[in-house]
Design an enzyme around this catalytic site. Structure first.
Site, PDB file in Angstrom:
ATOM      1  N   GLN A  34      -1.864   9.841  12.298  1.00  0.00           N
ATOM      2  CA  GLN A  34      -0.693   9.906  11.407  1.00  0.00           C
ATOM      3  C   GLN A  34      -0.678  11.225  10.620  1.00  0.00           C
ATOM      4  O   GLN A  34      -1.715  11.888  10.508  1.00  0.00           O
ATOM      5  CB  GLN A  34      -0.708   8.725  10.435  1.00  0.00           C
ATOM      6  CG  GLN A  34      -2.018   8.572   9.662  1.00  0.00           C
ATOM      7  CD  GLN A  34      -2.323   7.131   9.273  1.00  0.00           C
ATOM      8  OE1 GLN A  34      -1.442   6.265   9.150  1.00  0.00           O
ATOM      9  NE2 GLN A  34      -3.611   6.848   9.078  1.00  0.00           N
ATOM     10  N   GLU A 109     -12.218   1.273   9.048  1.00  0.00           N
ATOM     11  CA  GLU A 109     -11.001   2.077   8.798  1.00  0.00           C
ATOM     12  C   GLU A 109     -10.808   2.984  10.011  1.00  0.00           C
ATOM     13  O   GLU A 109     -11.747   3.648  10.448  1.00  0.00           O
ATOM     14  CB  GLU A 109     -11.184   2.909   7.530  1.00  0.00           C
ATOM     15  CG  GLU A 109     -10.197   4.088   7.366  1.00  0.00           C
ATOM     16  CD  GLU A 109      -8.731   3.709   7.340  1.00  0.00           C
ATOM     17  OE1 GLU A 109      -8.349   2.848   6.497  1.00  0.00           O
ATOM     18  OE2 GLU A 109      -7.963   4.256   8.169  1.00  0.00           O
ATOM     19  N   ASP A 159      -6.321  -4.482   4.285  1.00  0.00           N
ATOM     20  CA  ASP A 159      -5.567  -3.534   3.468  1.00  0.00           C
ATOM     21  C   ASP A 159      -4.879  -2.550   4.408  1.00  0.00           C
ATOM     22  O   ASP A 159      -5.340  -1.420   4.613  1.00  0.00           O
ATOM     23  CB  ASP A 159      -6.528  -2.809   2.515  1.00  0.00           C
ATOM     24  CG  ASP A 159      -5.830  -1.722   1.727  1.00  0.00           C
ATOM     25  OD1 ASP A 159      -6.534  -0.926   1.069  1.00  0.00           O
ATOM     26  OD2 ASP A 159      -4.589  -1.655   1.780  1.00  0.00           O
ATOM     27  N   SER A 161      -1.533  -0.398   6.239  1.00  0.00           N
ATOM     28  CA  SER A 161      -0.244   0.223   5.960  1.00  0.00           C
ATOM     29  C   SER A 161       0.797  -0.686   6.629  1.00  0.00           C
ATOM     30  O   SER A 161       0.515  -1.860   6.885  1.00  0.00           O
ATOM     31  CB  SER A 161      -0.231   1.647   6.527  1.00  0.00           C
ATOM     32  OG  SER A 161      -0.757   1.654   7.841  1.00  0.00           O
ATOM     33  N   TYR A 228       5.902   0.957  -4.461  1.00  0.00           N
ATOM     34  CA  TYR A 228       6.110   0.402  -3.116  1.00  0.00           C
ATOM     35  C   TYR A 228       7.581   0.012  -3.005  1.00  0.00           C
ATOM     36  O   TYR A 228       8.217  -0.305  -4.014  1.00  0.00           O
ATOM     37  CB  TYR A 228       5.187  -0.797  -2.865  1.00  0.00           C
ATOM     38  CG  TYR A 228       3.739  -0.422  -2.600  1.00  0.00           C
ATOM     39  CD1 TYR A 228       3.396   0.859  -2.191  1.00  0.00           C
ATOM     40  CD2 TYR A 228       2.717  -1.337  -2.770  1.00  0.00           C
ATOM     41  CE1 TYR A 228       2.069   1.220  -1.976  1.00  0.00           C
ATOM     42  CE2 TYR A 228       1.391  -1.000  -2.547  1.00  0.00           C
ATOM     43  CZ  TYR A 228       1.087   0.293  -2.137  1.00  0.00           C
ATOM     44  OH  TYR A 228      -0.232   0.636  -1.915  1.00  0.00           O
TER      45      TYR A 228
HETATM   46  N1  LIG Z   1       5.091   0.188   2.236  1.00  0.00           N
HETATM   47  C1  LIG Z   1       3.932  -0.504   1.625  1.00  0.00           C
HETATM   48  C2  LIG Z   1       2.645   0.189   2.029  1.00  0.00           C
HETATM   49  C3  LIG Z   1       1.422  -0.577   1.495  1.00  0.00           C
HETATM   50  C4  LIG Z   1       0.204   0.257   1.759  1.00  0.00           C
HETATM   51  C5  LIG Z   1      -1.079  -0.402   1.279  1.00  0.00           C
HETATM   52  C6  LIG Z   1      -2.193   0.554   1.603  1.00  0.00           C
HETATM   53  N2  LIG Z   1      -2.563   1.577   0.839  1.00  0.00           N
HETATM   54  C7  LIG Z   1      -3.514   2.269   1.513  1.00  0.00           C
HETATM   55  C8  LIG Z   1      -4.218   3.446   1.213  1.00  0.00           C
HETATM   56  C9  LIG Z   1      -5.107   3.956   2.149  1.00  0.00           C
HETATM   57  C10 LIG Z   1      -5.308   3.307   3.351  1.00  0.00           C
HETATM   58  C11 LIG Z   1      -4.620   2.140   3.655  1.00  0.00           C
HETATM   59  C12 LIG Z   1      -3.704   1.630   2.721  1.00  0.00           C
HETATM   60  N3  LIG Z   1      -2.874   0.561   2.751  1.00  0.00           N
END
Ligand SMILES: NCCCCCc1nc2ccccc2[nH]1
EC number: 2.5.1.16
Length: 290
Positions: A34, A109, A159, A161, A228
């Site tokens: 990405q 990750e 956690d 994206s 968000y």
């Molecule tokens: N559109 C909502 C997106 C939510 C993202 C949550 C999130 N925040 C992060 C930071 C670093 C790696 C993975 C992640 N996942």
């Protein structure tokens, strides 16, 4: 783009875009998975953006990290072995580390650039990597869970994206099945579960998959995260068959000795834990009827 403004646009929230005033771009890169950007915003601190989508800001990351971690871990009496899928910024690790009962924290990750960028630009978030209980694997969470021993974790935190890009498979049924297999009886999972204002269709599918797969309790919780999309984000909280888990009433308070290492909790508390499960009627109808 208005000079000096970043607007977050995505097919996942058509016709709307939250904007942040940009002071300075601090990093721009392209990993194997990405585009990665870090910029200094005028009013939300530093901001991490993956493929044009805001992942965290220094000002409000506490809400997301504390809720996605303590909603599951405060719902079981004595979490010992925890797995984090995604979360390469390290914020979830920081929050898991507050639980003295935890003995082992595994993390998978997929994108090493996210870890490296977080350590460089978000030291108060990446501090989670310094805990001696943490074992970091750079790899695909789907494969990691396929190889995980059955019933080996008390809790799994996903956690991720959004389901556009590398995290797509983390929202699909086979992945949830592999999570259930890796959890012990009465074990718990908490996943990033989008916005009830924007994604009721995605949430409906996730809830019906979870009800088939997790034979304990299945609940949706939500919280406020200003940066968000729609200003809120949700979580799926599920437990496997076995000792009852009542997500709505926390049993395991965080000992405030953790404040010595990470500072006091800025967002999470027992009342906001229970309140997170109170849903607007249009969401209750869909989620509780599945
Ligand atoms: N559109 C909502 C997106 C939510 C993202 C949550 C999130 N925040 C992060 C930071 C670093 C790696 C993975 C992640 N996942």
């Amino acid at each position: 783009v208005i000079p000096g403004w970043f607007s977050e646009m995505s097919p996942m929230w058509p016709g709307e875009a939250h904007s942040l005033k940009v002071e300075k771009v601090l990093f721009q890169g392209k990993s194997d998975y990405q585009d990665v950007i870090v910029f200094q915003s005028a009013t939300y601190g530093k901001v991490l953006v993956l493929d044009g989508v805001i992942q965290l800001t220094e000002r409000d990351e506490c809400a997301y990290q504390e809720m996605i971690t303590h909603l599951p871990l405060s719902s079981i009496p004595n979490p010992k072995k925890v797995l984090v899928i995604g979360g390469g910024d390290g914020g979830v690790l920081r929050e898991v580390a507050r639980h003295a009962s935890v003995e082992q924290i595994d993390m998978c990750e997929i994108d090493k650039m996210v870890v490296d960028v977080s350590k460089q630009f978000f030291p108060d978030v990446a501090i989670g990597f310094e805990d001696p209980r943490v074992n970091l694997v750079i790899g695909d969470g789907v494969a990691y869970l396929k190889n995980a021993a059955e019933g080996s974790y008390d809790a799994v935190i996903v956690d991720s994206s959004d389901p556009i890009g590398p995290a797509k498979e983390l929202f699909e049924k086979p992945f949830f099945q592999s999570v259930a297999r890796a959890l012990r009886p009465g074990g718990v999972v908490c996943t990033q579960a989008e916005s009830l204002w924007l994604h009721m269709d995605i949430i409906e599918d996730i809830v019906s998959n979870c009800r088939e797969i997790f034979k304990g309790s299945v609940n949706y919780a939500w919280t406020s995260v200003p940066t968000y999309p729609s200003g809120v984000i949700g979580f799926m909280l599920c437990s496997t068959e076995g000792p009852d888990v009542d997500f709505k009433h926390p049993v395991n308070p965080i000992d405030d000795s953790s404040s010595k290492s990470y500072g006091p909790l800025k967002f999470y508390n027992a009342e906001i834990h229970s309140a997170a499960f109170c849903l607007p009627s249009f969401a209750k109808k869909v989620i509780e009827s599945k």
